[in-house]
Design a protein around this motif. Structure first.
Motif, PDB file in Angstrom:
ATOM      1  N   ILE A  45       0.804  -1.230   0.000  1.00 51.06           N
ATOM      2  CA  ILE A  45       0.000   0.000   0.000  1.00 51.06           C
ATOM      3  C   ILE A  45       0.835   1.278   0.000  1.00 51.06           C
ATOM      4  N   TYR A  46       2.151   1.159   0.258  1.00 53.49           N
ATOM      5  CA  TYR A  46       2.941   2.374   0.465  1.00 53.49           C
ATOM      6  C   TYR A  46       4.199   2.355  -0.392  1.00 53.49           C
ATOM      7  N   ASP A  47       4.305   3.355  -1.277  1.00 49.03           N
ATOM      8  CA  ASP A  47       5.505   3.591  -2.070  1.00 49.03           C
ATOM      9  C   ASP A  47       5.962   5.015  -1.771  1.00 49.03           C
ATOM     10  N   PRO A  48       7.126   5.198  -1.157  1.00 46.86           N
ATOM     11  CA  PRO A  48       7.567   6.543  -0.766  1.00 46.86           C
ATOM     12  C   PRO A  48       7.547   7.555  -1.905  1.00 46.86           C
ATOM     13  N   GLU A  49       7.812   7.102  -3.112  1.00 45.08           N
ATOM     14  CA  GLU A  49       7.870   8.033  -4.237  1.00 45.08           C
ATOM     15  C   GLU A  49       6.527   8.698  -4.511  1.00 45.08           C
ATOM     16  N   ASP A  50       5.448   8.074  -4.095  1.00 43.12           N
ATOM     17  CA  ASP A  50       4.117   8.623  -4.353  1.00 43.12           C
ATOM     18  C   ASP A  50       3.777   9.795  -3.437  1.00 43.12           C
ATOM     19  N   PHE A  51       4.618  10.036  -2.432  1.00 41.52           N
ATOM     20  CA  PHE A  51       4.260  11.028  -1.415  1.00 41.52           C
ATOM     21  C   PHE A  51       5.263  12.179  -1.334  1.00 41.52           C
ATOM     22  N   ARG A  52       6.157  12.317  -2.310  1.00 41.13           N
ATOM     23  CA  ARG A  52       7.198  13.333  -2.226  1.00 41.13           C
ATOM     24  C   ARG A  52       6.637  14.755  -2.155  1.00 41.13           C
ATOM     25  N   LYS A  53       5.661  15.056  -2.986  1.00 39.97           N
ATOM     26  CA  LYS A  53       5.098  16.413  -2.977  1.00 39.97           C
ATOM     27  C   LYS A  53       4.381  16.700  -1.658  1.00 39.97           C
ATOM     28  N   ILE A  54       3.677  15.692  -1.145  1.00 37.68           N
ATOM     29  CA  ILE A  54       3.002  15.848   0.137  1.00 37.68           C
ATOM     30  C   ILE A  54       4.016  16.131   1.239  1.00 37.68           C
ATOM     31  N   GLU A  55       5.139  15.432   1.212  1.00 36.69           N
ATOM     32  CA  GLU A  55       6.176  15.616   2.228  1.00 36.69           C
ATOM     33  C   GLU A  55       6.799  17.000   2.144  1.00 36.69           C
ATOM     34  N   GLU A  56       7.098  17.443   0.909  1.00 35.01           N
ATOM     35  CA  GLU A  56       7.702  18.762   0.726  1.00 35.01           C
ATOM     36  C   GLU A  56       6.793  19.862   1.282  1.00 35.01           C
ATOM     37  N   LYS A  57       5.504  19.725   1.022  1.00 29.41           N
ATOM     38  CA  LYS A  57       4.558  20.717   1.530  1.00 29.41           C
ATOM     39  C   LYS A  57       4.498  20.670   3.055  1.00 29.41           C
ATOM     40  N   ALA A  58       4.473  19.479   3.646  1.00 32.05           N
ATOM     41  CA  ALA A  58       4.383  19.349   5.095  1.00 32.05           C
ATOM     42  C   ALA A  58       5.585  19.975   5.789  1.00 32.05           C
ATOM     43  N   ILE A  59       6.767  19.759   5.242  1.00 29.56           N
ATOM     44  CA  ILE A  59       7.988  20.291   5.853  1.00 29.56           C
ATOM     45  C   ILE A  59       8.001  21.817   5.820  1.00 29.56           C
ATOM     46  N   LYS A  60       7.350  22.419   4.820  1.00 29.91           N
ATOM     47  CA  LYS A  60       7.348  23.875   4.658  1.00 29.91           C
ATOM     48  C   LYS A  60       6.182  24.560   5.388  1.00 29.91           C
ATOM     49  N   ALA A  61       5.484  23.832   6.224  1.00 28.75           N
ATOM     50  CA  ALA A  61       4.347  24.416   6.935  1.00 28.75           C
ATOM     51  C   ALA A  61       4.781  25.650   7.725  1.00 28.75           C
ATOM     52  N   PRO A  62       4.074  26.765   7.592  1.00 28.20           N
ATOM     53  CA  PRO A  62       4.453  27.998   8.308  1.00 28.20           C
ATOM     54  C   PRO A  62       4.400  27.804   9.830  1.00 28.20           C
ATOM     55  N   ALA A  63       5.290  28.469  10.515  1.00 28.22           N
ATOM     56  CA  ALA A  63       5.382  28.338  11.974  1.00 28.22           C
ATOM     57  C   ALA A  63       4.127  28.836  12.678  1.00 28.22           C
ATOM     58  N   LYS A  64       3.415  29.775  12.053  1.00 24.81           N
ATOM     59  CA  LYS A  64       2.219  30.328  12.701  1.00 24.81           C
ATOM     60  C   LYS A  64       1.122  29.278  12.892  1.00 24.81           C
ATOM     61  N   LEU A  65       1.197  28.166  12.136  1.00 17.66           N
ATOM     62  CA  LEU A  65       0.181  27.124  12.256  1.00 17.66           C
ATOM     63  C   LEU A  65       0.275  26.370  13.585  1.00 17.66           C
ATOM     64  N   LEU A  66       1.372  26.570  14.312  1.00 17.10           N
ATOM     65  CA  LEU A  66       1.510  25.922  15.620  1.00 17.10           C
ATOM     66  C   LEU A  66       0.472  26.413  16.624  1.00 17.10           C
ATOM     67  N   ASP A  67      -0.196  27.500  16.318  1.00 21.26           N
ATOM     68  CA  ASP A  67      -1.145  28.078  17.264  1.00 21.26           C
ATOM     69  C   ASP A  67      -2.588  27.669  17.002  1.00 21.26           C
ATOM     70  N   SER A  68      -2.804  26.674  16.108  1.00 23.28           N
ATOM     71  CA  SER A  68      -4.171  26.218  15.855  1.00 23.28           C
ATOM     72  C   SER A  68      -4.162  24.817  15.268  1.00 23.28           C
ATOM     73  N   TYR A  69      -4.812  23.880  15.951  1.00 22.07           N
ATOM     74  CA  TYR A  69      -4.945  22.531  15.394  1.00 22.07           C
ATOM     75  C   TYR A  69      -5.696  22.569  14.075  1.00 22.07           C
ATOM     76  N   ASP A  70      -6.800  23.311  14.054  1.00 21.00           N
ATOM     77  CA  ASP A  70      -7.632  23.329  12.852  1.00 21.00           C
ATOM     78  C   ASP A  70      -6.875  23.879  11.651  1.00 21.00           C
ATOM     79  N   SER A  71      -6.150  24.969  11.851  1.00 19.96           N
ATOM     80  CA  SER A  71      -5.405  25.574  10.744  1.00 19.96           C
ATOM     81  C   SER A  71      -4.287  24.646  10.259  1.00 19.96           C
ATOM     82  N   LEU A  72      -3.618  24.018  11.209  1.00 22.06           N
ATOM     83  CA  LEU A  72      -2.531  23.110  10.842  1.00 22.06           C
ATOM     84  C   LEU A  72      -3.058  21.912  10.051  1.00 22.06           C
TER      85      LEU A  72
END
Length: 793
Positions: A45-72
């Motif tokens: 069910i899991y091939d790492p190559e299928d999730f590269r764009k998702i990972e790149e976006k997750a790593i770049k999450a703005p720091a301000k999102l730490l102040d809200s579960y919903d926003s994050l």
């Protein structure tokens, strides 16, 4: 109830704890599907190559999102088409936070990711609870599973594990429950040691070094192995309080968990296998044990392995600092479909073997930790003799032969066991012309005597080793094969294949007579010193006198032991033999020190030689060569001191450059090239970023600590100079203090390589005439860093 909880209501079930009492997070919530084994494996069910764009976006999450579960959660899951994509984004984001090292600033609201991460820093929260909160906010059912886990404090074979309480998660994703261990996925502990074990042998080299207790160093990374881990592998490491959350087809009890072999991540990723029913704690049988590792078909001829053997003094009747000497007692046998570790014990006690290996076709320079076994030896092997040799490449055809296109036709097993004295014909297929040499070794027979029993025939396509009927005395013989890849070159020969030949003792009439004499009563054999020695005793004296005329330390040592065991009279020959043994030991220690290239070992050998009454009798060339090598190794020690003083965080920070300055990139290319990386890999900055982030045994500092110029080819040195030629030290330091340190190290290494080259071209050194070709600069080596590093905490 804390307002940061999701809409799921907590449910308290059975009599187990159902709430993270430190942070008020329920372990489970109402309405979840019942636990059941997943219908498909992780690989399906899991091939790492299928999730590269998702990972790149997750790593770049703005720091301000730490102040809200919903926003994050809205940011992380936007655009996700499946639950697995949502889960992957949450997993990667959590792992990228490096929570304990993060500056979180002021907490303004209590029900935010920032607030809970602060609880983790204060040891009032856990990774498992944070992960559960995030998954539940994303609509993914997530259970917190308390239980026992074999973390860094676990020692193989332990039966008392109550102190190893831990927590992990099960997440319901795309119709199945899946296991995740966030703590181990995002943190590791390197250098941890209980201090309870003494390393007595490493890959055939005698060590005898007591481990120092160490808390280890915490490292941060994202380790995919603990994401969706298959239940069969997860069970080896974690035992939940509630058995149904094992997610196995058939639940297993605590004793199974205690007994299961302690196989690490690399063991499963490389697809090794063990015999069914094998346990992590083994008992020797009559002082012997055999541990086979079955190889996957696709890795035959590609696996490089080695081992460390440990002794636990506090649980043993003898200590390694006293009577226990274990070099040359591990038989690492490489067969066509398995690698087996046969150990014979000369003393009772508690032992541990750690096995390392890797697929060398992946161009990696490090061997990975595969598995550990504890061995309880209640009685030593009777008349336990060491192996005639203990080569670091093991016995049987392995990757060294495969790399040179040498394929066994007749004998693909490192053990040749004879039922009678007979001629042995060993054939090999050659894919290219090579030059081969072969010799026989025996504990109590001189090489010169054995050489007549062996002959070698080599053509362009085939090689044949013929071993005639071995001496009547029988015993174990080592067949060592050396190879020079280019017959026309001046390169050295180095060891490529070894065989252990077990030959029976002659059992004819003459042999029977010897046996009868050996079993005569002490009355008919006592007091040989006070009368005429019979033939039985004359043979012991003759063997010792002959060994005294030879150069084999082990042969002479054994002859002296047997002479003294039978209390024969010293007619001057025993005194002479002991003096000769002392002289040969000095020679042997010098040779061992040169071969091991260890500063402390070599320093002791040189000092002993210089302070000995035999100094003038020793061949000056090896002694001078040893002193030159000692100075070379000390120089390398001085080179690495500035690097070892660097903060690991400062090194890791360099990996954060998206586009590094050319100087920084070139300095690091030069550094990693000298350490053995392939030049086409280090041209890519992301590859160097990955190397800089590695921790534990694979960290840059650890690799430099174990570095030796002996592995640097002239081609490598030239390319490394090319990377540095446009810069100087001041420029490097002004650009980056860390880059300046690596620039200085690379330049020092290159100057040392130049000095070594000039010296070797001007003088045919003694070392070049010895059997140390397997450490020569002409050959690419495989780095084996076996320092005590845990892959997870």
């Amino acid at each position: 109830m804390n307002t940061c909880m999701s809409a799921w209501e907590p449910v308290y079930y059975k009599k187990t704890l159902s709430l993270d009492e430190r942070s008020n997070v329920p372990f489970k919530q109402d309405g979840y599907p019942p636990p059941a084994p997943p219908s498909k494996s992780k690989r399906e069910i899991y091939d790492p190559e299928d999730f590269r764009k998702i990972e790149e976006k997750a790593i770049k999450a703005p720091a301000k999102l730490l102040d809200s579960y919903d926003s994050l959660i809205k940011y992380l899951t936007a655009g996700s088409k499946t639950d697995l994509e949502k889960l992957r984004a949450i997993f990667v984001w959590t792992g990228s936070q490096k929570i304990e090292a993060k500056n979180l600033g002021a907490v303004k609201k209590p029900d935010t990711p920032r607030a809970y991460m602060k609880l983790i820093q204060e040891r009032k929260g856990s990774y498992g609870s944070l992960f559960a909160l995030l998954c539940r906010k994303a609509g993914l059912p997530c259970v917190i599973l308390p239980g026992i886990a074999k973390s860094a404090s676990y020692e193989v074979g332990d039966s008392e594990l109550e102190h190893l309480k831990n927590r992990w998660n099960a997440v319901y994703v795309d119709g199945d429950w899946r296991l995740i261990h966030p703590l181990w996925a995002f943190r590791s502990l390197s250098g941890h040691s209980s201090g309870n074990w003494t390393l007595v042998e490493a890959g055939g080299v005698k060590i005898n070094q007591k481990q120092e207790a160490s808390e280890g160093q915490l490292n941060f990374q994202v380790n995919d192995y603990w994401f969706l881990t298959d239940p069969e592998e997860f069970f080896i490491h974690c035992f939940p309080d509630e058995k149904e959350w094992q997610l196995l087809e058939k639940e297993r009890d605590l004793q199974d968990f205690l007994d299961v072999p302690f196989c690490r991540q690399a063991f499963h990723e490389l697809k090794f296998r063990l015999d069914p029913g094998m346990k992590c704690k083994l008992d020797s049988q009559k002082g012997e044990i055999d541990i086979p590792l079955q190889l996957p078909e696709k890795l035959k001829g590609k696996i490089k392995v080695t081992y460390d053997l440990f002794h636990k003094d506090e649980d043993s009747t003898e200590t390694t600092h006293g009577n226990v000497q274990l070099d040359r007692y591990v038989f690492m046998n490489q067969k066509s479909d398995e690698i087996a570790f046969g150990i014979r014990f000369p003393a009772a006690g508690v032992f541990k073997i750690s096995i390392y290996g890797n697929d060398i076709s992946t161009n990696t320079n490090a061997l990975r930790w595969l598995c550990d076994f504890r061995i309880d030896c209640s009685e030593p092997k009777e008349d336990c003799q060491p192996l005639p040799d203990c080569p670091d490449i093991g016995w049987g055809p392995g990757v060294e032969a495969e790399a040179l296109g040498i394929q066994a036709i007749t004998h693909d097993n490192g053990l040749i066991k004879l039922n009678r004295r007979e001629v042995i014909i060993i054939k090999f297929r050659l894919s290219r012309p090579v030059e081969l040499q072969a010799e026989l070794l025996h504990n109590s027979m001189r090489k010169s005597r054995l050489q007549k029993y062996i002959s070698t025939t080599v053509t362009d396509t085939e090689a044949t080793i013929k071993v005639d009927k071995l001496p009547e005395e029988g015993g174990e013989f080592g067949l060592k094969m050396r190879c020079k890849p280019d017959p026309s070159s001046h390169d050295l020969f180095y060891n490529v294949i070894n065989y252990l030949i077990q030959s029976p003792k002659e059992t004819g009439k003459k042999g029977k007579k010897k046996v009868d004499k050996e079993t005569e009563t002490e009355k008919t054999r006592t007091s040989p010193s006070y009368g005429k020695e019979n033939g039985y005793y004359r043979q012991f004296r003759k063997n010792m006198v002959e060994a005294s005329d030879g150069n084999d330390f082990y042969e002479l040592d054994r002859a002296i032991v047997l002479f003294e065991k039978h209390r024969l009279e010293d007619r001057g020959d025993l005194t002479r033999a002991k003096e000769r043994r002392e002289f040969l030991k000095l020679k042997k220690d010098l040779e061992d020190g040169i071969k091991r290239r260890h500063v402390n070992v070599l320093d002791v050998a040189v000092q002993n030689a210089r302070n000995s009454k035999y100094e003038s009798e020793l061949d000056p060339e090896p002694l001078v060569g040893a002193e030159a090598l000692l100075e070379h190794l000390r120089r390398l020690d001085r080179f690495r001191h500035p690097i070892l003083a660097l903060n690991q965080r400062a090194i890791s920070e360099m990996a954060r450059y998206n586009t590094p300055r050319p100087l920084v990139h070139n300095v690091l290319k030069s550094t990693f090239l000298l350490l053995g990386e392939k030049h086409h890999h280090i041209e890519q900055w992301p590859y160097i970023q990955a190397l800089l982030r590695k921790t534990g045994r694979y960290s840059l500092k650890r690799r430099i600590q174990g570095f030796d110029t002996v592995n640097v080819t002239e081609e490598t040195a030239d390319l490394s100079r090319h990377y540095l030629h446009s810069y100087n030290l001041d420029e490097a330091r002004q650009t980056s203090a860390v880059a300046g340190s690596f620039y200085q190290w690379s330049q020092n290494v290159l100057e040392s390589v130049d000095a070594d080259t000039r010296e070797s071209e001007g003088d045919d050194s003694w070392e070049q005439n010895t059997d140390y070709g397997n450490t020569g600069r002409h050959r690419d080596s495989i780095a084996t860093d076996r320092s005590d590093t845990d892959e997870y905490h």
